[in-house]
Design a protein around this motif. Structure first.
Motif: not given
Length: 674
Positions: A221-226
């Protein structure tokens, strides 16, 4: 072979002028050293295989297929699923009686190596491996115990390659039947990948059938802020993997398809099942640098009938194992006083707990008595720090320190006449210093590193039967010195060269007594060698990978328990010369490949009296694509060479040899599922 006197000559190159154009010449990123950087900046012998470097028609049955033509790496015992593949780097790992010792293995960043130094790779879905990084030579600073080399395997995540599902079917000689299903998908928020496989074969020898199933799922999972979160889960079930045992030379020459008669009598082999799960977290946003964390846990249930029988022989073993651990690390890349610094600090903590039993089984396969009922626990903790300091535009110095504490304990719960309870604690520091220097597009490097390797629980068994752990057995300690170079040759080739010298104190050496392997320390040994590799595309549609290793592995000071002096002898099981070549020809929608492996002569015993001659084995492969369909075929051991796939070192009854299969055919079909 004495290569160390040459090293100062090569290291003098580091004082030579450097082109002002020295830059990163490649986009390759190395992750195995735990200090993420381009390949050119790493002061060590490293090889990365991915994409076309991996065999397009591989069978997915043994680790050697994803380690083809890697300098300095030897893969043996590719065909005995009950004992497992053998893997060695610069001689580390060659002593193993089963499984892998002396090297660290990782799968998608999670450890396959236990705290006591044992590794198993039967849970790896080799069909899903998309990249492999190999570091040769001692590397305890970033990895801890049993780091005579590092193999980092990466499986597909779902970000690349076709979405949807694919089914691959294989069949071939020796009753081979194999199916593998892959399903993957990706979107802007992440990706997932699911794979499952089923393998069965009757085997090329009597008593060598195997039936195995495995499955593996991962989602990223790619989340906020890298930030990035990856969750991985896997399972393996092997209802049976038979063990044909070793043969004497006379038995081998009479019938290479035979099994040890005791193996047939006892129906020798193993059953195993394992489940594992892990979580990997990457956070580049919460602090100035990057936080990395991993948690993992696995459980394994195992039983094995060993292939020997005599009165009182403890020939059936079993255990239930729980293995779990964590790693926390913080890395940063910034300038300090005008000097660019890339640093990583971290903590490793792992625990292994085995409930282990052992029995005496007679010729009628009846259990006569239980001789072992104990709980074995290994607790390991390590603190490490590693930093790279830029020196001008073209040089960098890397320093590393680590402190490990390993405690091995046995709680004997068997009501016998001897109490085998006991514990051993090892506290081991490690250090490393390396330097790289760019010369145009070429990279020159040198390093000096230390490493340690503890005895495993199995190796700590007391051969004198006095109870407890062998009080005389100590960890082996290694000092590695190395210089090397690598880089591109025009636009069509890359090359690498490494010269090394390793000194080992208290080398762990196996010997056999009453059908069981025990271990002792040699005074000291030395390993010296040259490793060379070439990846070349000489013309459109042609590619070639080649690796050559020339080395000398010897006892310097070793008198065994019986007073035999083996000083100056070669270490058993290791060849002085090894070479591999993989040549490929792309033919539009398909292609052909020739893979050849050469191994020079070696010895099977410390006395260097049992000689194993050199051999060359070649495989032919072909594949063809149309749309999403793929047809592939292979002829393995084309020349039908009769050679041992494995050497059982220092076998006291002369059962040294495990013959390899002769010529074998394999065909397969990959089908897209919509």
């Amino acid at each position: 072979m004495r290569v160390w006197p040459l090293l100062p000559c090569l290291s003098a190159l580091f004082s030579a002028p450097v082109s002002a154009e020295a830059d990163d010449a490649s986009g390759i990123t190395v992750t195995a050293p735990r200090l993420e950087r381009s390949l050119e900046r790493e002061p060590a012998a490293l090889t990365r295989l991915e994409g076309r470097a991996l065999a397009p028609a591989r069978s997915g049955r043994n680790l050697g297929e994803v380690l083809e033509a890697v300098p300095g790496i030897a893969v043996t015992n590719r065909h005995n699923f009950a004992q497992g593949v053998r893997l060695s780097s610069r001689g580390f790992g060659a002593r193993s009686a089963f499984g892998i010792r002396g090297l660290r293995l990782h799968l998608d960043g999670l450890p396959l190596t236990l705290p006591d130094g044992q590794s198993q790779v039967d849970t790896v879905d080799l069909d899903s491996v998309v990249a492999t990084e190999v570091r040769r030579g001692p590397a305890s600073v970033p990895y801890g115990n049993a780091a005579g080399g590092v193999v980092d395997l990466r499986t597909a995540e779902g970000f690349t390659g076709p979405d949807g599902a694919r089914l691959a079917l294989q069949g071939g000689s020796h009753g081979l039947r194999k199916a593998h299903l892959r399903v993957a998908d990706a979107d802007e928020a992440g990706a997932w990948h699911l794979a499952a496989g089923d393998l069965s074969q009757t085997g090329h020898r009597d008593q060598s059938r195997v039936d195995k199933r495995l499955a593996r799922f991962s989602t990223t999972r790619l989340l906020a802020g890298g930030r990035e979160l990856r969750i991985i889960a896997g399972a393996m079930d092997t209802p049976f993997a038979e063990d044909p045992g070793g043969l004497t030379r006379a038995q081998w020459e009479a019938d290479r398809g035979a099994a040890d008669p005791d193996a047939v009598t006892l129906d020798a082999g193993q059953r195993a099942d394992q489940q594992d799960a892990g979580v990997i977290w990457r956070d580049p946003a919460s602090l100035p640098g990057e936080i990395r964390a991993r948690l993992f846990a696995s459980r394994r249930d195992f039983e094995q009938q060993l292939p020997f029988v005599f009165p009182g022989a403890e020939n059936r073993v079993g255990y239930q194992r729980a293995f779990h651990g964590l790693r926390l690390a913080y890395g940063d890349d910034r300038r300090w006083g005008g000097v660019p610094v890339t640093a990583l600090v971290g903590l490793d903590a792992d625990r292994q707990a085995d409930d282990r039993v052992r029995f005496v089984v007679d010729e009628q396969r009846r259990v006569q008595e239980q001789t072992v009922d104990e709980r074995q626990t290994a607790t390991a903790a390590g603190l490490f720090a590693r930093a790279g300091f830029g020196l001008g535009a073209a040089s960098e110095v890397t320093l590393g320190l680590r402190l490990d504490r390993l405690r091995l304990a046995v709680d004997d719960r068997h009501a016998g006449s001897v109490d085998d309870s006991g514990s051993r604690t090892f506290t081991e520091p490690s250090g490393g210093l390396g330097i790289t220097r760019q010369w145009g597009e070429q990279t020159l490097y040198a390093n000096a590193t230390t490493a340690f390797e503890s005895p495993t629980f199995v190796e700590l068994a007391d051969p004198d039967g006095g109870g407890g752990m062998n009080p005389d057995l100590e960890p082996q300690r290694a000092v590695n010195r190395e210089v090397g170079a690598r880089g591109p040759l025009g636009d069509a080739a890359r090359w690498e060269l490494a010269l090394y010298s390793v000194r080992v104190r208290n080398e762990l050496i196996p010997f056999e007594r009453a059908g069981r392997d025990f271990y002792e320390n040699a005074g000291s040994t030395r390993r010296e060698g040259v490793e060379a590799g070439l990846d070349w595309a000489p013309a459109a549609g042609w590619s070639l990978r080649a690796a050559l290793t020339a080395a000398d592995y010897r006892f310097v000071d070793f008198e065994d328990r019986e007073g035999n002096d083996y000083g100056g002898n070669e270490l058993p099981g290791l060849a002085r010369w090894r070479g591999e070549l993989v040549a490929r020809r792309d033919l539009g929608p398909g292609g052909l490949a020739l893979a050849a492996r050469y191994q020079g002569r070696r010895f099977a015993d410390n006395a260097n009296e049992v000689r194993v001659g050199p051999r060359t084995v070649a495989d032919l492969r072909a594949h063809w694509r149309r749309g999403g369909w793929r047809l592939f075929a292979a002829v393995e051991n084309v020349a039908d060479v009769d050679y041992p796939a494995n050497i059982r070192v220092n076998n006291d009854a002369g059962y040294y040899f495990e013959p390899a299969p002769g010529r074998a055919l394999r065909v397969g079909l990959a089908i897209p599922l919509r």
